[in-house]
Design an enzyme around this catalytic site. Structure first.
Site, short mmCIF file in Angstrom:
data_model
loop_
_atom_site.label_atom_id
_atom_site.label_comp_id
_atom_site.label_asym_id
_atom_site.label_seq_id
_atom_site.Cartn_x
_atom_site.Cartn_y
_atom_site.Cartn_z
CG ASP A 1 -1.80 -1.21 1.30
OD1 ASP A 1 -2.23 -1.68 0.24
OD2 ASP A 1 -2.02 -1.71 2.42
CE LYS B 1 3.53 -2.29 -4.36
NZ LYS B 1 2.99 -2.03 -3.01
N GLY C 1 -3.80 -4.17 -4.67
CA GLY C 1 -4.82 -3.16 -4.97
C GLY C 1 -4.13 -1.89 -5.37
CG HIS C 2 -0.83 -2.01 -7.53
ND1 HIS C 2 0.21 -2.53 -8.24
CD2 HIS C 2 -0.66 -2.47 -6.26
CE1 HIS C 2 0.97 -3.27 -7.46
NE2 HIS C 2 0.46 -3.25 -6.26
CB THR C 3 -5.19 3.29 -5.95
OG1 THR C 3 -5.66 2.28 -5.07
CG2 THR C 3 -6.30 4.29 -6.18
CD GLN D 1 1.07 -8.69 -2.61
OE1 GLN D 1 1.89 -9.32 -3.27
NE2 GLN D 1 -0.14 -8.46 -3.05
CB THR E 1 1.72 -12.00 0.71
OG1 THR E 1 0.79 -12.55 -0.22
CG2 THR E 1 2.98 -11.53 -0.01
CB THR F 1 -10.02 -6.07 2.28
OG1 THR F 1 -9.06 -5.18 2.88
CG2 THR F 1 -9.30 -7.27 1.69
CE LYS G 1 -2.07 8.14 1.03
NZ LYS G 1 -3.01 7.04 1.30
P1 IMP Z 1 -2.67 -12.64 1.42
O1 IMP Z 1 -1.66 -12.03 0.51
O2 IMP Z 1 -4.09 -12.36 0.99
O3 IMP Z 1 -2.41 -14.08 1.71
O4 IMP Z 1 -2.52 -11.88 2.84
C1 IMP Z 1 -1.35 -12.00 3.65
C2 IMP Z 1 -1.01 -10.67 4.31
O5 IMP Z 1 -0.55 -9.78 3.30
C3 IMP Z 1 -2.19 -9.97 5.00
O6 IMP Z 1 -1.71 -9.26 6.12
C4 IMP Z 1 -2.67 -8.99 3.94
O7 IMP Z 1 -3.33 -7.89 4.51
C5 IMP Z 1 -1.33 -8.59 3.32
N1 IMP Z 1 -1.46 -8.13 1.94
C6 IMP Z 1 -1.59 -8.87 0.84
N2 IMP Z 1 -1.63 -8.11 -0.26
C7 IMP Z 1 -1.49 -6.85 0.16
C8 IMP Z 1 -1.40 -5.60 -0.52
O8 IMP Z 1 -1.43 -5.51 -1.76
N3 IMP Z 1 -1.26 -4.51 0.28
C9 IMP Z 1 -1.17 -4.60 1.62
N4 IMP Z 1 -1.24 -5.73 2.29
C10 IMP Z 1 -1.39 -6.85 1.57
#
Ligand code: IMP
Length: 409
Positions: A13, A16, A40-42, A210, A225, A286, A316
């Site tokens: 977050d 990027k 979730g790239h904005t 990530q 992740t 999410t 930011k």
């Molecule tokens: P997963 O990638 O869905 O398995 O989640 C594992 C961990 O990585 C959790 O704490 C998620 O909130 C975090 N996470 C996964 N993708 C992102 C992202 O793109 N941004 C921020 N946190 C992420």
């Protein structure tokens, strides 16, 4: 710029998407190499705000081809939904090419994520990413290339359904076949494509998903992740040895984390709440509120050691406007002793006490700033302090959500 990687230096977050979109103005190809629809790239531009989960951010530019390397786990349903949303915004159709070796996220992966309890225990994005990577390592996965063989796919799904239950293998097999009918021309040997593009001297941008601290091995395990989120993911997720001209580390001017796991500089009080509201710190995938706190230079030094950033994008910075004082973590102490490096266990990282420097803030809003001279002196000093601590130049500063809200230094 023949080859540039953009890598998250924190827990994801870091904005990027915006940095990639900016750099992709001059790129022929933009490549995702890790993660899946958990990202979730904005990107906020003339068409509105695009929230990209699978589509590489650079591919929003019609001149830039978006590639997904084999390190990306692809959810066909999410991919098509995402493209539908982009279309609804009136955007040109992104040009995409997917590695035939990409593993698929299937409906039962999401079921497993809930059933095994990882969704709650780790606070995952519930997109089936962990179970899809697990299946890959366990050699139980389905890849895009397998969709060339419908009968084998059906057999595979029937087998899985008999173990896992909860989904209809016939229906899923049919939907995958329909997907394949639409996508087969855009699936192939991405490894070869990228290797050849680099040989032709095309400008290729590698877009990390990530952040470094969520890396499967180097992050805050097990609160990570399931992919390689660092610069090393470029080789891992594409199979190409790339001479990177630049490795751009992206960090916010403060720190956020979504999901569970240790976060030494988290502020659970007023300052954290203030950052969350001012920075609109709610998950792009999410909608969850993000945990917020101060910039952590210990963690950034660790991220730099791993990735050897050649430049930083500090995003930011505008969110900090209005704070009288800004805290910056310059060290950790554990049971009264200074800690060297970044602890490997959640027990230690959860127990460290951050050592803070306090620097003066500024009251001016930064949104309209475009050059260093437009920034207040205190903001310039803050940037210089980050550069000085890390020994890496800050080349871009984010001063607002729009793609043009950037100061280039
Ligand atoms: P997963 O990638 O869905 O398995 O989640 C594992 C961990 O990585 C959790 O704490 C998620 O909130 C975090 N996470 C996964 N993708 C992102 C992202 O793109 N941004 C921020 N946190 C992420």
């Amino acid at each position: 710029m023949p080859a540039i990687a953009v890598i998250g230096a924190q827990w994801g977050d870091e904005a990027k998407g915006k940095v990639v979109h900016l750099l992709a103005r001059e790129a022929e190809v933009c490549v995702r190499f890790n993660g899946g629809p958990n990202a979730g790239h904005t990107v906020t531009d003339a068409y509105g705000t695009a929230r990209l989960h699978l589509v590489p951010s650079g591919a929003l530019h019609p001149h830039c081809l978006g590639i997904m390397g084999h390190g990306v786990v692809v959810d066909p349903w999410v991919l098509e939904q995402e493209l539908g949303e982009l279309r609804a915004q009136g955007r040109p159709e992104p040009r995409l090419f997917l590695s035939e070796r990409c593993h698929l996220i299937l409906p039962h992966h999401k079921l497993l994520e809930e059933r095994e309890g990882t969704a709650v225990r780790l606070g995952t994005t519930r997109r089936g990413v962990g179970p899809a990577y697990t299946a890959r390592v366990a050699r139980l996965g389905l890849r895009l290339a397998d969709l060339r063989f419908p009968q084998a796919v059906k057999e595979h799904l029937k087998q899985v359904a008999s173990h896992v239950g909860g989904f209809n293998p016939e229906v899923v097999a049919e939907e995958l076949q329909a997907f394949w009918a639409r996508w087969a021309p855009r699936v192939g040997d991405a490894q070869a494509y990228i290797a050849q593009a680099l040989e032709r001297g095309e400008r290729v941008l590698f877009e990390g998903a990530q952040g470094t601290l969520l890396d499967l091995d180097l992050g805050t395990y097990p609160y990570v992740t399931s992919s390689t989120t660092t610069v090393h993911g470029v080789g891992w997720g594409l199979g190409v040895r790339v001479e990177l001209e630049q490795v751009v580390g992206v960090t916010k001017a403060y720190t956020t984390r979504v999901g569970e796991g240790p976060f030494p500089t988290e502020d659970r009080g007023e300052a954290g709440a203030w950052l969350r509201e001012k920075g609109n710190e709610y998950g792009a995938t999410t909608g969850r509120p993000r945990r917020c706190g101060w910039l952590d230079l210990v963690a950034l030094r660790y991220a730099h050691r791993i990735n050897r950033f050649t430049a930083l994008a500090l995003t930011k910075l505008d969110v900090l406007s209005g704070l009288k004082e800004i805290k910056v973590c310059v060290g950790y102490r554990l049971r009264g002793q200074a800690v060297g490096g970044f602890p490997a266990t959640v027990q230690e990282l959860g127990a460290v006490e951050p050592v803070y420097d306090t620097v003066p803030g500024w009251s001016e809003e930064l949104r309209k700033a475009r050059t260093a001279e437009d920034l207040p002196a205190a903001a310039r000093r803050f940037i210089a302090a980050v550069e000085g601590e890390l020994g890496v130049p800050v080349r871009w500063v984010g001063v607002g959500p729009g793609v043009d809200d950037v100061v280039e230094l």
